[in-house]
Design a protein around this motif. Structure first.
Motif, PDB file in Angstrom:
ATOM      1  N   VAL A  90       0.853  -1.193   0.000  1.00 22.76           N
ATOM      2  CA  VAL A  90       0.000   0.000   0.000  1.00 22.76           C
ATOM      3  C   VAL A  90       0.885   1.238   0.000  1.00 22.76           C
ATOM      4  N   GLN A  91       0.577   2.193  -0.872  1.00 22.34           N
ATOM      5  CA  GLN A  91       1.247   3.489  -0.847  1.00 22.34           C
ATOM      6  C   GLN A  91       0.233   4.586  -0.554  1.00 22.34           C
ATOM      7  N   PHE A  92       0.632   5.489   0.336  1.00 20.77           N
ATOM      8  CA  PHE A  92      -0.276   6.505   0.854  1.00 20.77           C
ATOM      9  C   PHE A  92       0.544   7.684   1.358  1.00 20.77           C
ATOM     10  N   ASP A  93      -0.139   8.792   1.640  1.00 29.88           N
ATOM     11  CA  ASP A  93       0.513   9.944   2.257  1.00 29.88           C
ATOM     12  C   ASP A  93       0.371   9.869   3.770  1.00 29.88           C
ATOM     13  N   ASP A  94       1.487  10.091   4.479  1.00 31.21           N
ATOM     14  CA  ASP A  94       1.359  10.199   5.926  1.00 31.21           C
ATOM     15  C   ASP A  94       0.758  11.559   6.271  1.00 31.21           C
ATOM     16  N   PHE A  95       0.606  11.844   7.555  1.00 27.62           N
ATOM     17  CA  PHE A  95      -0.090  13.066   7.944  1.00 27.62           C
ATOM     18  C   PHE A  95       0.756  14.324   7.752  1.00 27.62           C
ATOM     19  N   ASP A  96       2.018  14.134   7.329  1.00 25.24           N
ATOM     20  CA  ASP A  96       2.856  15.274   6.960  1.00 25.24           C
ATOM     21  C   ASP A  96       2.966  15.423   5.451  1.00 25.24           C
ATOM     22  N   GLY A  97       2.207  14.610   4.713  1.00 24.26           N
ATOM     23  CA  GLY A  97       2.193  14.718   3.263  1.00 24.26           C
ATOM     24  C   GLY A  97       3.278  13.951   2.550  1.00 24.26           C
ATOM     25  N   GLN A  98       4.011  13.106   3.256  1.00 22.28           N
ATOM     26  CA  GLN A  98       5.078  12.329   2.628  1.00 22.28           C
ATOM     27  C   GLN A  98       4.555  10.967   2.199  1.00 22.28           C
ATOM     28  N   ARG A  99       4.898  10.568   0.978  1.00 20.65           N
ATOM     29  CA  ARG A  99       4.453   9.278   0.454  1.00 20.65           C
ATOM     30  C   ARG A  99       5.156   8.151   1.190  1.00 20.65           C
ATOM     31  N   ARG A 100       4.366   7.179   1.650  1.00 23.17           N
ATOM     32  CA  ARG A 100       4.889   6.062   2.430  1.00 23.17           C
ATOM     33  C   ARG A 100       4.470   4.735   1.797  1.00 23.17           C
ATOM     34  N   THR A 101       5.253   3.695   2.109  1.00 23.71           N
ATOM     35  CA  THR A 101       4.966   2.346   1.614  1.00 23.71           C
ATOM     36  C   THR A 101       4.795   1.400   2.791  1.00 23.71           C
ATOM     37  N   LEU A 102       3.653   0.744   2.823  1.00 20.28           N
ATOM     38  CA  LEU A 102       3.354  -0.291   3.825  1.00 20.28           C
ATOM     39  C   LEU A 102       3.341  -1.641   3.141  1.00 20.28           C
ATOM     40  N   VAL A 103       4.011  -2.618   3.745  1.00 21.67           N
ATOM     41  CA  VAL A 103       3.946  -4.011   3.296  1.00 21.67           C
ATOM     42  C   VAL A 103       3.175  -4.806   4.353  1.00 21.67           C
ATOM     43  N   TRP A 104       2.128  -5.452   3.910  1.00 22.89           N
ATOM     44  CA  TRP A 104       1.220  -6.204   4.778  1.00 22.89           C
ATOM     45  C   TRP A 104       1.344  -7.690   4.467  1.00 22.89           C
ATOM     46  N   GLU A 105       1.581  -8.497   5.474  1.00 23.81           N
ATOM     47  CA  GLU A 105       1.634  -9.959   5.384  1.00 23.81           C
ATOM     48  C   GLU A 105       2.805 -10.497   4.556  1.00 23.81           C
ATOM     49  N   PRO A 106       4.044 -10.079   4.828  1.00 17.62           N
ATOM     50  CA  PRO A 106       5.190 -10.641   4.096  1.00 17.62           C
ATOM     51  C   PRO A 106       5.606 -12.004   4.657  1.00 17.62           C
ATOM     52  N   THR A 107       4.795 -13.009   4.420  1.00 22.93           N
ATOM     53  CA  THR A 107       5.025 -14.346   4.959  1.00 22.93           C
ATOM     54  C   THR A 107       6.207 -15.024   4.264  1.00 22.93           C
ATOM     55  N   VAL A 108       7.108 -15.593   5.066  1.00 24.55           N
ATOM     56  CA  VAL A 108       8.268 -16.324   4.555  1.00 24.55           C
ATOM     57  C   VAL A 108       8.067 -17.808   4.871  1.00 24.55           C
ATOM     58  N   PRO A 109       7.792 -18.646   3.871  1.00 20.73           N
ATOM     59  CA  PRO A 109       7.457 -20.049   4.136  1.00 20.73           C
ATOM     60  C   PRO A 109       8.514 -20.808   4.919  1.00 20.73           C
ATOM     61  N   GLU A 110       9.804 -20.479   4.719  1.00 24.52           N
ATOM     62  CA  GLU A 110      10.850 -21.202   5.443  1.00 24.52           C
ATOM     63  C   GLU A 110      10.706 -21.026   6.947  1.00 24.52           C
ATOM     64  N   GLY A 111      10.171 -19.900   7.383  1.00 29.11           N
ATOM     65  CA  GLY A 111       9.911 -19.702   8.800  1.00 29.11           C
ATOM     66  C   GLY A 111       8.615 -20.350   9.232  1.00 29.11           C
ATOM     67  N   SER A 112       7.608 -20.294   8.345  1.00 29.36           N
ATOM     68  CA  SER A 112       6.284 -20.807   8.708  1.00 29.36           C
ATOM     69  C   SER A 112       6.291 -22.294   9.010  1.00 29.36           C
ATOM     70  N   VAL A 113       7.143 -23.070   8.306  1.00 29.50           N
ATOM     71  CA  VAL A 113       7.154 -24.522   8.520  1.00 29.50           C
ATOM     72  C   VAL A 113       7.686 -24.884   9.897  1.00 29.50           C
ATOM     73  N   GLU A 114       8.272 -23.911  10.619  1.00 29.83           N
ATOM     74  CA  GLU A 114       8.752 -24.180  11.967  1.00 29.83           C
ATOM     75  C   GLU A 114       7.642 -24.093  13.011  1.00 29.83           C
ATOM     76  N   ALA A 115       6.493 -23.527  12.646  1.00 33.13           N
ATOM     77  CA  ALA A 115       5.371 -23.528  13.579  1.00 33.13           C
ATOM     78  C   ALA A 115       4.991 -24.975  13.875  1.00 33.13           C
ATOM     79  N   PRO A 116       4.708 -25.331  15.131  1.00 31.46           N
ATOM     80  CA  PRO A 116       4.472 -26.735  15.463  1.00 31.46           C
ATOM     81  C   PRO A 116       3.423 -27.427  14.610  1.00 31.46           C
ATOM     82  N   PHE A 117       2.338 -26.723  14.240  1.00 33.79           N
ATOM     83  CA  PHE A 117       1.315 -27.377  13.418  1.00 33.79           C
ATOM     84  C   PHE A 117       1.909 -27.861  12.109  1.00 33.79           C
ATOM     85  N   TYR A 118       2.623 -26.988  11.406  1.00 33.14           N
ATOM     86  CA  TYR A 118       3.161 -27.374  10.106  1.00 33.14           C
ATOM     87  C   TYR A 118       4.375 -28.296  10.243  1.00 33.14           C
TER      88      TYR A 118
END
Length: 367
Positions: A90-118
Motif C-alpha cells: 500500500v502506498q499513501f501519504d502520511d499526515f505530513d504529506g510524505q508518500r509512504r509504503t506499507l507491506v502487509w503480510e510478508p510471509t516467509v514459508p521457510e519460517g512458517s514450517v517451523e510452527a508446530p502445526f506445520y
C-alpha cells in the motif's frame, strides 16, 4: 536499542471511535454498538481521502484443515483445503504529506514450517506430500516486491494481522546468532518500522498451550527491536490507511483498513473466504444451514479460538467498515489475508465468491 512504545512519536495516530463499543456490557449489546461506532469512523475516515495505490501479489498456498476453516460447518470429503497467502503493498501519504509504503503480510514459508502445526504435518505426511501437494509456491517476498518495482529498503512500514506462523527473526534481523548460525541475521527490511499490537508480541514471548501450535518457537528471540512499534488498539498511519484492533482470533489481532476508489476495504484472517462473512449466501454444503441454525451472521476461522465472542464481534466490525464489492454488491470488501483456494480436490468446499486481491492505482517505483 529500544522498542518504540508510543506510535505518536513516528506520526501514527491512535483513534477512539470504538473505545466505548469495545467496553460495552453485556456482550449481547456490543454488535450494535460496534455498528454505530463504525458509521462514525467511516464518515471521518473517508473524508480524509484515498490511498495512492495498492497491489496484491501471491506468495504461497498452504494446506489447512477443513474443520478449522469454517468452524466445522463445511461438509466435504477432503480433510484439508488450501489457503493462499498474499503480500499487500500500500502506498499513501502520511499526515505530513510524505508518500509512504506499507507491506502487509510478508510471509516467509521457510519460517512458517517451523510452527508446530506445520512441523508436525511435515513429519506426518513427509516432505513430498507436505511440499508438493499441500503447498504451492508463487513468489518470495523479494520477488513480490520486485514485481512492484520496489526493494526491501524502500519499505517504510511492515505489519501483519497477527503473528501465527511468522518467524520475525528473518524479517527484523537479530542481535546475536540464532539456531546455530555463525553470525546474526541481517534485517530483510532495513529501514522499516514493524507495527505490532503489544498483546501479540507478548504472546510470542509467552505462549499458552491453546496458542502453541501456531506460533514459531522463539520467533521473536533476539530480534533487532529498535524499529519495533508497539500498538495498543486502533491507529491511523496516514491518509486512507488504518490498523483496526480486531481481537479474538488472537489477542493482538488487527485488520488493515484502506480507503480506495471503490470505497473501504478491510483485510484479516478472521475468516478464510467470502462465505466466512456472508454465510447466508454460501454454496458450501453445511455453511448456510449452520449459520441459520445458530442464528449467526458470520462463521469464524477457528484454529485457535482464543476468544470466540470477541472474534465474532471483530468480524461484525469488519463488515460494518467495508463497502460493497463492485463485482457483486451482495458481498462486502472483506478480503481474507489467507483466502481459500478453489482447487478441484477440495470440492465441494470451494468459496462461493473469490476476491483475489485488492489492486488500485500505480505503485511508485523506486528510483
Amino acid at each position: 536499542m529500544a522498542v518504540i512504545e508510543s506510535p505518536e512519536k513516528i506520526g501514527i495516530r491512535p483513534f477512539h471511535e470504538f473505545d466505548d463499543a469495545n467496553d460495552t456490557w453485556p456482550r449481547g449489546e456490543r454488535p450494535d454498538a460496534i455498528r454505530d461506532a463504525a458509521r462514525e469512523f467511516r464518515g471521518r475516515f473517508k473524508a480524509q481521502g484515498e490511498i495512492h495505490a495498492v497491489r496484491t501479489i501471491d506468495l504461497v498456498s498452504a494446506g489447512y484443515p477443513t474443520a478449522f476453516a469454517l468452524a466445522g460447518a463445511a461438509k466435504g470429503l477432503n480433510p484439508y483445503i488450501n489457503i493462499r497467502n498474499r503480500l499487500v503493498v500500500v502506498q499513501f501519504d502520511d499526515f505530513d504529506g510524505q508518500r509512504r509504503t506499507l507491506v502487509w503480510e510478508p510471509t516467509v514459508p521457510e519460517g512458517s514450517v517451523e510452527a508446530p502445526f506445520y512441523a508436525q504435518l511435515l513429519e506426518r505426511y513427509g516432505e513430498f506430500l507436505s511440499e508438493k501437494v499441500f503447498a504451492k509456491y508463487f513468489n518470495t517476498v523479494g520477488e513480490a516486491l520486485a514485481l512492484c518495482g520496489l526493494r526491501p529498503e524502500d519499505v517504510d512500514y511492515v505489519s501483519f494481522d497477527h503473528l501465527h506462523v511468522q518467524d520475525m527473526r528473518i524479517l527484523m534481523g537479530t542481535t546475536e546468532p540464532v539456531d546455530g548460525e555463525p553470525v546474526p541475521r541481517p534485517p530483510f527490511f532495513p529501514n522499516a518500522k514493524f507495527l505490532c499490537q503489544r498483546k501479540e508480541v507478548d504472546t510470542l514471548h509467552s505462549m499458552h498451550p491453546m496458542q502453541w501450535a501456531w506460533y514459531v518457537p522463539h520467533g521473536m528471540d533476539k530480534v533487532i527491536d529498535d524499529n519495533l512499534v508497539l500498538v495498543d488498539g486502533d491507529v491511523e498511519l496516514g491518509v486512507g490507511v488504518a490498523l483496526v484492533w480486531t481481537p479474538g482470533h488472537t489477542d493482538g489481532n488487527q485488520s488493515l483498513c484502506i480507503n480506495t476508489p471503490d470505497g473501504i476495504w478491510i483485510t484479516s484472517e478472521n475468516g478464510v473466504c467470502a462465505d466466512s462473512w456472508h454465510p447466508r449466501l454460501s454454496k458450501i454444503p453445511g455453511v448456510r444451514k449452520y449459520a441459520e441454525f445458530y442464528n449467526r451472521e458470520v462463521v469464524l476461522n477457528s484454529n485457535t479460538l482464543e476468544d470466540s465472542i470477541d472474534q465474532y464481534d471483530s468480524m461484525i466490525k469488519e463488515k460494518a467498515l467495508a463497502d460493497p464489492n463492485r463485482r457483486d454488491p451482495r458481498f462486502l470488501n472483506v478480503f481474507p489475508s489467507s483466502e481459500m483456494e478453489s482447487f478441484r480436490r477440495q470440492w465441494p468446499v470451494v468459496p462461493t465468491f473469490v476476491y483475489g486481491g485488492m489492486n488500485y492505482g500505480e505503485i511508485q517505483r523506486a528510483a
